[in-house]
Motif scaffolding. Structure first.
Motif, PDB file in Angstrom:
ATOM      1  N   ILE A   1      -2.392  -5.645   1.369  1.00 24.64           N
ATOM      2  CA  ILE A   1      -1.559  -4.523   0.887  1.00 24.64           C
ATOM      3  C   ILE A   1      -1.099  -3.660   2.064  1.00 24.64           C
ATOM      4  O   ILE A   1      -1.458  -2.473   2.154  1.00 24.64           O
ATOM      5  CB  ILE A   1      -2.344  -3.677  -0.148  1.00 24.64           C
TER       6      ILE A   1
ATOM      7  N   PRO B   1     -12.301  -1.783   4.268  1.00 25.77           N
ATOM      8  CA  PRO B   1     -11.564  -1.942   5.521  1.00 25.77           C
ATOM      9  C   PRO B   1     -11.865  -3.305   6.142  1.00 25.77           C
ATOM     10  O   PRO B   1     -13.030  -3.717   6.183  1.00 25.77           O
ATOM     11  CB  PRO B   1     -12.109  -0.818   6.420  1.00 25.77           C
TER      12      PRO B   1
ATOM     13  N   ASN C   1      -0.017   4.669   0.270  1.00 27.59           N
ATOM     14  CA  ASN C   1      -0.549   6.012   0.589  1.00 27.59           C
ATOM     15  C   ASN C   1       0.465   6.858   1.360  1.00 27.59           C
ATOM     16  O   ASN C   1       0.327   8.069   1.440  1.00 27.59           O
ATOM     17  CB  ASN C   1      -1.929   5.956   1.277  1.00 27.59           C
TER      18      ASN C   1
ATOM     19  N   GLN D   1     -12.284  -3.433  -2.513  1.00 31.80           N
ATOM     20  CA  GLN D   1     -11.324  -3.038  -1.479  1.00 31.80           C
ATOM     21  C   GLN D   1     -12.101  -2.358  -0.354  1.00 31.80           C
ATOM     22  O   GLN D   1     -12.763  -1.346  -0.573  1.00 31.80           O
ATOM     23  CB  GLN D   1     -10.264  -2.090  -2.052  1.00 31.80           C
TER      24      GLN D   1
ATOM     25  N   GLY E   1       0.741  -1.066   4.337  1.00 32.38           N
ATOM     26  CA  GLY E   1       1.444   0.159   3.961  1.00 32.38           C
ATOM     27  C   GLY E   1       2.450   0.549   5.029  1.00 32.38           C
ATOM     28  O   GLY E   1       2.796  -0.253   5.898  1.00 32.38           O
TER      29      GLY E   1
ATOM     30  N   SER F   1     -14.455   0.488  -4.114  1.00 27.40           N
ATOM     31  CA  SER F   1     -13.976   0.598  -2.741  1.00 27.40           C
ATOM     32  C   SER F   1     -14.970   1.405  -1.915  1.00 27.40           C
ATOM     33  O   SER F   1     -15.703   2.230  -2.466  1.00 27.40           O
ATOM     34  CB  SER F   1     -12.604   1.290  -2.733  1.00 27.40           C
TER      35      SER F   1
ATOM     36  N   TYR G   1      -8.265  -3.225   3.152  1.00 24.37           N
ATOM     37  CA  TYR G   1      -7.320  -2.116   3.412  1.00 24.37           C
ATOM     38  C   TYR G   1      -7.202  -1.902   4.917  1.00 24.37           C
ATOM     39  O   TYR G   1      -8.065  -2.325   5.683  1.00 24.37           O
ATOM     40  CB  TYR G   1      -7.635  -0.869   2.597  1.00 24.37           C
TER      41      TYR G   1
ATOM     42  N   GLY H   1       0.863  -1.183   0.000  1.00 18.02           N
ATOM     43  CA  GLY H   1       0.000   0.000   0.000  1.00 18.02           C
ATOM     44  C   GLY H   1       0.897   1.230   0.000  1.00 18.02           C
ATOM     45  O   GLY H   1       1.849   1.312   0.783  1.00 18.02           O
TER      46      GLY H   1
ATOM     47  N   ASP I   1      -0.478  -0.704  -4.646  1.00 21.13           N
ATOM     48  CA  ASP I   1      -1.778  -0.044  -4.507  1.00 21.13           C
ATOM     49  C   ASP I   1      -1.571   1.453  -4.272  1.00 21.13           C
ATOM     50  O   ASP I   1      -0.946   1.845  -3.295  1.00 21.13           O
ATOM     51  CB  ASP I   1      -2.528  -0.639  -3.310  1.00 21.13           C
TER      52      ASP I   1
ATOM     53  N   HIS J   1     -12.946   4.990  -6.115  1.00 15.83           N
ATOM     54  CA  HIS J   1     -12.451   5.096  -4.734  1.00 15.83           C
ATOM     55  C   HIS J   1     -13.603   5.182  -3.723  1.00 15.83           C
ATOM     56  O   HIS J   1     -13.562   4.566  -2.659  1.00 15.83           O
ATOM     57  CB  HIS J   1     -11.543   6.330  -4.625  1.00 15.83           C
TER      58      HIS J   1
END
Ligand code: NAP
Length: 313
Positions: free
Chosen positions: A278, A178, A21, A176, A280, A156, A204, A19, A53, A126
């Protein structure tokens, strides 16, 4: 590394992805170092991670640019890039969800430009848009797929009803949402729907946005501009109660000769429907550690013990 194929596609991804971000996501985190961000992507590639991602909104395009700068030196078949769009940002920093076909088409082209690519493997809406029907937004993504600009369609942050509407023609390859040990709400509706309808579920926040990293203490505080501080998980009463569960999980992980983050990722991968994770973050040494989660096999009995811990029985 282990690899798997995303549903309704021939896209092969590493089950441990990255991930990004925190790679150039200056609107989400404070004091991000862009060179470190690029190093994260390089380190991931070095250890066999092929699934990246990002989203156009991370750093208002900057995450895509930085990820693209690293990937441009890699053979196109050797990585899979997922990005997300449908959030229009403005110069004053405000954001409006916009899944209108014209906006999406423009957003895909801009993502391709920033990523320095001819096509994106997986393109997500998104967030759902209350004004644009999914028939129009997903219809436009289906056309972009036919044109070869994207290879698969994802959504998502949708409810079950929205997912059903988006998938009415069976176009959705990936959801995608949570999902992690400390938030299992996806198990009630979304995950079963994905299993029944041949959709890959990519959770996520797989490490509960850092809490399942096992390093947060009772007095932990995020930087002022860190987007995570508004999440319910980190509000003081819930945070203190959750830390008790985290400590029990940590003990269980150490009995199994592993770490809490590896246990958390292995637990997700043990759930039917979850095809890849994924995680992050900002520290490159954690990518190697997280990749080792594929070695952890959880028996039925161990999954039961974890269930008890998570229910705080
Ligand atoms: N679709 C959406 O709306 C949406 C929303 C949120 C996220 N996402 C995507 O999902 C990805 C993953 O979620 P996330 O990054 O927010 O949360 P996450 O992966 O659950 O957690 C990231 C946090 O975990 C820490 N961490 C990672 N590995 C660790 C380890 N081995 N030991 C200890 N701590 C560890 C990182 O620390 P350091 O920073 O110190 O390295 C960071 O604070 C994002 O990068 C993004 O691509 C999508």
């Amino acid at each position: 590394m282990k690899y798997t194929t995303l549903k309704k596609s021939d896209i092969e991804v590493s089950v441990i992805g990255l991930g990004t971000n925190a790679v150039g996501g200056h609107n989400l985190f404070q004091k991000l170092n862009e060179e470190n961000g690029k190093e994260l992507v390089r380190e991931a590639l070095n250890i066999g991670v092929t699934f990246f991602d990002t989203a156009d909104i991370y750093g208002f395009g900057r995450s895509e640019e930085l990820v693209g700068e690293v990937l441009k030196d890699i053979k196109r078949d050797d990585f899979v890039i997922a990005t997300k769009g449908g959030q229009h940002w403005f110069e004053n920093g405000s954001i409006k969800v916009d899944n209108h076909p014209d906006y999406l088409r423009e957003a895909v082209d801009k993502s391709l430009y920033r990523l320095q690519l001819d096509y994106v493997d997986l393109y997500y809406l998104h967030f759902p848009d209350t004004e644009t029907p999914f028939a129009e937004s997903i219809g436009e993504l289906a056309r972009l797929k036919e044109e070869g600009k994207i290879r698969a369609i994802g959504v998502s942050n949708v409810s079950l009803e929205q997912l059903k509407e988006a998938n009415v023609h069976g176009n959705i390859s990936v959801l995608q949402s949570p999902y992690h040990m400390l938030d299992r709400s996806a198990e009630t509706e979304l995950l079963p729907y994905c299993v029944e309808n041949n959709i890959s579920f990519i959770p996520y926040g797989p490490l509960a946005f850092g809490l399942l990293g096992g390093t947060f203490t009772q007095d932990f505080k995020f930087d002022t501009h860190d987007w995570r501080q508004s999440l319910p998980l980190f509000q003081s009463k819930q945070f203190h109660q959750t830390l008790e569960i985290v400590n029990k999980l940590k003990q269980f992980a150490s009995q199994k000769n592993t770490t809490l983050p590896n246990l958390a990722l292995a637990w997700l991968l043990a759930q039917e429907g979850v095809d890849a994770v994924i995680p992050g973050g900002k520290r490159k040494e954690r990518i190697l550690e997280n990749s080792q989660a594929i070695e952890i096999i959880l028996s039925k009995e161990e999954l039961n013990i974890i269930n008890h811990i998570l229910r705080n029985d």
